[in-house]
Motif scaffolding. Structure first.
Motif, PDB file in Angstrom:
ATOM      1  N   LEU A 143      -9.517  -4.545   1.408  1.00  0.00           N
ATOM      2  CA  LEU A 143      -9.689  -5.062   2.763  1.00  0.00           C
ATOM      3  C   LEU A 143      -8.319  -4.950   3.424  1.00  0.00           C
ATOM      4  N   GLU A 144      -8.257  -4.218   4.540  1.00  0.00           N
ATOM      5  CA  GLU A 144      -6.974  -4.001   5.207  1.00  0.00           C
ATOM      6  C   GLU A 144      -7.066  -4.521   6.619  1.00  0.00           C
ATOM      7  N   ALA A 145      -6.218  -5.480   6.956  1.00  0.00           N
ATOM      8  CA  ALA A 145      -6.315  -6.093   8.282  1.00  0.00           C
ATOM      9  C   ALA A 145      -5.111  -5.754   9.145  1.00  0.00           C
TER      10      ALA A 145
ATOM     11  N   LEU B 112     -18.259  -3.613  13.095  1.00  0.00           N
ATOM     12  CA  LEU B 112     -18.079  -2.710  14.239  1.00  0.00           C
ATOM     13  C   LEU B 112     -18.585  -1.291  13.963  1.00  0.00           C
ATOM     14  N   ARG B 113     -18.300  -0.754  12.788  1.00  0.00           N
ATOM     15  CA  ARG B 113     -18.783   0.604  12.455  1.00  0.00           C
ATOM     16  C   ARG B 113     -18.652   0.820  10.951  1.00  0.00           C
ATOM     17  N   GLN B 114     -19.281   1.918  10.479  1.00  0.00           N
ATOM     18  CA  GLN B 114     -19.148   2.261   9.064  1.00  0.00           C
ATOM     19  C   GLN B 114     -17.814   2.955   8.798  1.00  0.00           C
ATOM     20  N   GLU B 115     -17.324   2.840   7.569  1.00  0.00           N
ATOM     21  CA  GLU B 115     -16.118   3.587   7.191  1.00  0.00           C
ATOM     22  C   GLU B 115     -16.467   5.081   7.152  1.00  0.00           C
ATOM     23  N   GLN B 116     -15.511   5.925   7.590  1.00  0.00           N
ATOM     24  CA  GLN B 116     -15.773   7.365   7.662  1.00  0.00           C
ATOM     25  C   GLN B 116     -14.651   8.142   6.995  1.00  0.00           C
ATOM     26  N   LYS B 117     -14.972   9.367   6.587  1.00  0.00           N
ATOM     27  CA  LYS B 117     -13.906  10.268   6.108  1.00  0.00           C
ATOM     28  C   LYS B 117     -13.541  11.169   7.279  1.00  0.00           C
TER      29      LYS B 117
ATOM     30  N   LEU C 149     -13.041   2.264   0.740  1.00  0.00           N
ATOM     31  CA  LEU C 149     -12.346   3.062  -0.270  1.00  0.00           C
ATOM     32  C   LEU C 149     -11.330   4.031   0.342  1.00  0.00           C
ATOM     33  N   ARG C 150     -11.152   3.999   1.652  1.00  0.00           N
ATOM     34  CA  ARG C 150     -10.175   4.805   2.388  1.00  0.00           C
ATOM     35  C   ARG C 150     -10.310   6.301   2.074  1.00  0.00           C
ATOM     36  N   PRO C 151     -11.467   6.892   2.299  1.00  0.00           N
ATOM     37  CA  PRO C 151     -11.685   8.283   1.897  1.00  0.00           C
ATOM     38  C   PRO C 151     -10.784   9.286   2.622  1.00  0.00           C
ATOM     39  N   THR C 152     -10.216   8.908   3.769  1.00  0.00           N
ATOM     40  CA  THR C 152      -9.393   9.874   4.503  1.00  0.00           C
ATOM     41  C   THR C 152      -8.048  10.108   3.823  1.00  0.00           C
ATOM     42  N   VAL C 153      -7.412   9.004   3.351  1.00  0.00           N
ATOM     43  CA  VAL C 153      -6.067   9.142   2.793  1.00  0.00           C
ATOM     44  C   VAL C 153      -6.046   9.194   1.266  1.00  0.00           C
TER      45      VAL C 153
ATOM     46  N   PRO D   7       0.025  -0.949  11.041  1.00  0.00           N
ATOM     47  CA  PRO D   7       0.397  -1.552   9.749  1.00  0.00           C
ATOM     48  C   PRO D   7      -0.694  -2.546   9.346  1.00  0.00           C
ATOM     49  N   THR D   8      -1.019  -2.550   8.080  1.00  0.00           N
ATOM     50  CA  THR D   8      -2.128  -3.432   7.658  1.00  0.00           C
ATOM     51  C   THR D   8      -1.729  -4.314   6.496  1.00  0.00           C
ATOM     52  N   LEU D   9      -2.302  -5.509   6.476  1.00  0.00           N
ATOM     53  CA  LEU D   9      -2.183  -6.405   5.328  1.00  0.00           C
ATOM     54  C   LEU D   9      -3.227  -5.934   4.324  1.00  0.00           C
TER      55      LEU D   9
ATOM     56  N   GLY E 199       0.828  -1.203   0.000  1.00  0.00           N
ATOM     57  CA  GLY E 199       0.000   0.000   0.000  1.00  0.00           C
ATOM     58  C   GLY E 199       0.857   1.246   0.000  1.00  0.00           C
ATOM     59  N   LYS E 200       0.392   2.292   0.693  1.00  0.00           N
ATOM     60  CA  LYS E 200       1.136   3.554   0.721  1.00  0.00           C
ATOM     61  C   LYS E 200       2.197   3.566   1.824  1.00  0.00           C
ATOM     62  N   ARG E 201       2.311   2.474   2.529  1.00  0.00           N
ATOM     63  CA  ARG E 201       3.271   2.299   3.640  1.00  0.00           C
ATOM     64  C   ARG E 201       3.065   3.363   4.721  1.00  0.00           C
ATOM     65  N   MET E 202       1.806   3.731   4.875  1.00  0.00           N
ATOM     66  CA  MET E 202       1.465   4.754   5.849  1.00  0.00           C
ATOM     67  C   MET E 202       1.008   4.136   7.164  1.00  0.00           C
ATOM     68  N   GLY E 203       0.452   2.910   7.048  1.00  0.00           N
ATOM     69  CA  GLY E 203      -0.095   2.223   8.214  1.00  0.00           C
ATOM     70  C   GLY E 203       0.905   2.183   9.357  1.00  0.00           C
ATOM     71  N   ARG E 204       2.167   1.848   9.025  1.00  0.00           N
ATOM     72  CA  ARG E 204       3.206   1.720  10.066  1.00  0.00           C
ATOM     73  C   ARG E 204       3.462   3.058  10.760  1.00  0.00           C
TER      74      ARG E 204
HETATM   75  C1  LIG Z   1      -9.140  -0.581  11.961  1.00  0.00           C
HETATM   76  C2  LIG Z   1      -9.039   0.339  10.779  1.00  0.00           C
HETATM   77  C3  LIG Z   1     -10.030   1.276  10.562  1.00  0.00           C
HETATM   78  C4  LIG Z   1      -9.961   2.149   9.484  1.00  0.00           C
HETATM   79  N1  LIG Z   1     -10.965   3.051   9.280  1.00  0.00           N
HETATM   80  C5  LIG Z   1     -10.890   3.916   8.245  1.00  0.00           C
HETATM   81  C6  LIG Z   1     -11.923   4.891   8.031  1.00  0.00           C
HETATM   82  O1  LIG Z   1     -12.951   4.935   8.719  1.00  0.00           O
HETATM   83  N2  LIG Z   1     -11.757   5.767   7.015  1.00  0.00           N
HETATM   84  C7  LIG Z   1     -10.661   5.740   6.185  1.00  0.00           C
HETATM   85  O2  LIG Z   1     -10.564   6.578   5.296  1.00  0.00           O
HETATM   86  N3  LIG Z   1      -9.688   4.805   6.334  1.00  0.00           N
HETATM   87  C8  LIG Z   1      -9.776   3.903   7.326  1.00  0.00           C
HETATM   88  N4  LIG Z   1      -8.776   2.965   7.503  1.00  0.00           N
HETATM   89  C9  LIG Z   1      -7.742   2.804   6.454  1.00  0.00           C
HETATM   90  C10 LIG Z   1      -6.526   3.658   6.668  1.00  0.00           C
HETATM   91  O3  LIG Z   1      -6.758   4.831   5.940  1.00  0.00           O
HETATM   92  C11 LIG Z   1      -5.303   2.947   6.128  1.00  0.00           C
HETATM   93  O4  LIG Z   1      -5.169   1.692   6.753  1.00  0.00           O
HETATM   94  C12 LIG Z   1      -4.045   3.724   6.387  1.00  0.00           C
HETATM   95  O5  LIG Z   1      -4.132   4.908   5.660  1.00  0.00           O
HETATM   96  C13 LIG Z   1      -2.794   2.976   5.971  1.00  0.00           C
HETATM   97  O6  LIG Z   1      -2.743   2.769   4.600  1.00  0.00           O
HETATM   98  P1  LIG Z   1      -1.590   1.894   3.915  1.00  0.00           P
HETATM   99  O7  LIG Z   1      -1.877   0.435   4.194  1.00  0.00           O
HETATM  100  O8  LIG Z   1      -1.721   2.183   2.418  1.00  0.00           O
HETATM  101  O9  LIG Z   1      -0.295   2.323   4.463  1.00  0.00           O
HETATM  102  C14 LIG Z   1      -8.840   2.083   8.592  1.00  0.00           C
HETATM  103  C15 LIG Z   1      -7.837   1.125   8.823  1.00  0.00           C
HETATM  104  C16 LIG Z   1      -7.923   0.265   9.894  1.00  0.00           C
HETATM  105  C17 LIG Z   1      -6.832  -0.740  10.123  1.00  0.00           C
END
Ligand SMILES: Cc1cc2nc3c(=O)[nH]c(=O)nc-3n(C[C@H](O)[C@H](O)[C@H](O)COP(=O)(O)O)c2cc1C
Ligand SMILES: Nc1ncnc2c1ncn2[C@@H]1O[C@H](COP(=O)(O)OP(=O)(O)O)[C@@H](O)[C@H]1O
Length: 328
Positions: free
Chosen positions: A265-267, A289-294, A253-257, A215-217, A205-210
């Motif tokens: 699917l990111e675990a 658990l909850r809806q995805e949010q921006k 769709l990860r609207p925040t980043v 960090p996510t799979l 991914g964008k290596r931002m998780g860490r």
């Molecule tokens: C438990 C969990 C909840 C998350 N919730 C949201 C969310 O509500 N909105 C969103 O835009 N991204 C969400 N994300 C995704 C993160 O934006 C993403 O994992 C992070 O930016 C790292 O991205 P990378 O794997 O490309 O480095 C969530 C990720 C995790 C692990």
């Protein structure tokens, strides 16, 4: 051509299901999308008939779904892709599976000719089993009463399996699709009779998780039906190894980043992670658990992920998975 999954043989057409000419064949028939508890009863019925008569039992299923042919702009979204449907069917102890191509030609078989058609493909056909509301033949004009009539003239035993209800509503693939797309995962799992799961290969991914302590799979989603975008308590395992790792995952769709056009699917594993890019993983979905949010920014997202982690831990603490100390 045929392949084998465990003890279950797989055929591409009914015609190629080449059992010994004198071996009675018992067939469960249906789309079986989701292979839910109602479908499992239909398969059970065919298995029982086979063990009583000493014959073999198989499932006749179709690909693609008829709606792909007749409503290509708005087809039904499949709960199980062909790979997962094969896996689930093979678990049920059938002797064989047929994945008949649902072509215009097949769809054009007159309802009145349906059983005769099956019998011409499988001369030793002894019994067929389907849900009592199953319909077949051109224009879906055939019903189970009609099939039973045909059974009397062709010498094939026809079993209409009563539909299974749950909470005064019929268990159906459509009902389960609606539950999954609205975040009612627990009820969907109850009707499926197993936990909904997906399979995917870890990508970079964008290596931002860490950098935000999570960090996510990253697993591009390979399914057709998309469950509600949001955060889930899941367990993750290597497709061919048993141990399941508890995790919290975001599907969306990860609207925040960024705003991707394909869901991911990111675990984030709640324990030490043995997986890396390229691993093929199975993800079992336990609870929504909850809806995805921006979020306004990464700091807010990071705080929310920390709360998600706590909520997932609390879920596992309450569930059997937590008590057993593993998720298998
Ligand atoms: C438990 C969990 C909840 C998350 N919730 C949201 C969310 O509500 N909105 C969103 O835009 N991204 C969400 N994300 C995704 C993160 O934006 C993403 O994992 C992070 O930016 C790292 O991205 P990378 O794997 O490309 O480095 C969530 C990720 C995790 C692990
Ligand atoms: N607890 C964990 N859960 C998930 N992945 C982890 C964990 N600990 C380490 N990792 C590793 O970190 C990688 C993901 O890091 P991340 O910064 O999110 O990069 P990317 O954006 O490429 O996914 C995973 O592929 C995995 O190998």
């Amino acid at each position: 051509m045929n392949t084998k999954m465990g003890r279950t043989l797989q055929y591409e057409t009914l015609k190629s299901a080449n059992y010994a000419a004198d071996c009675p064949v018992h067939l469960a028939i249906g789309m079986f999308d989701g292979l839910h508890r109602g479908h499992q009863l239909v398969i059970e019925s065919a298995k029982k008939a086979a063990s009583a008569s000493g014959g073999v039992c198989g499932a006749l299923t179709f690909w693609p779904h008829p709606s792909r042919l007749f409503r290509p702009d708005d087809p039904a979204r499949m709960i199980l892709n062909p790979e997962l449907k094969r896996l689930e069917l093979a678990k049920l102890g059938l002797d064989f599976i047929v994945e008949e191509p649902f072509t215009r030609e097949f769809a054009a078989i007159e309802a009145a000719q349906f059983l005769a058609h099956l019998k011409s493909e499988v001369p030793s056909l002894s019994s067929v089993h389907a849900g009592e509301n199953w319909r077949f033949g051109k224009g879906r004009t055939g019903d189970m009463t009609e099939l039973q009539r045909q059974g009397e003239t062709t010498g094939v035993d026809v079993n209409a399996v009563p539909c299974l209800d749950s909470g005064s509503e019929r268990v159906s693939s459509t009902r389960i699709r609606n539950l999954l797309t609205t975040g009612n995962l627990c009820e969907a799992n109850e009707l499926l009779g197993y936990h909904y799961y997906s399979i995917g290969t870890v990508t970079q991914g964008k290596r931002m998780g860490r950098t935000i302590d999570a960090p996510t799979l990253n697993l591009p989603f390979e399914g057709d039906l998309k469950p509600a975008y949001g955060v889930y308590a899941v367990s993750v395992s290597d497709v061919s190894l048993g141990h399941e790792y508890k995790a919290v995952a975001n599907f969306g769709l990860r609207p925040t980043v960024e705003m991707t056009n394909k869901p991911l699917l990111e675990a984030y594993l709640l324990e030490k992670c043995p997986f890396d890019y390229g691993h093929r993983l199975k993800v079992v979905w336990h609870a929504f658990l909850r809806q995805e949010q921006k979020f306004a920014g990464v700091d807010e997202l990071k705080r929310q992920i920390a709360k998600d982690v706590e909520e997932a831990k609390a879920f596992f603490g309450r569930s059997d998975l937590g008590r057993e100390g593993g998720a298998s």
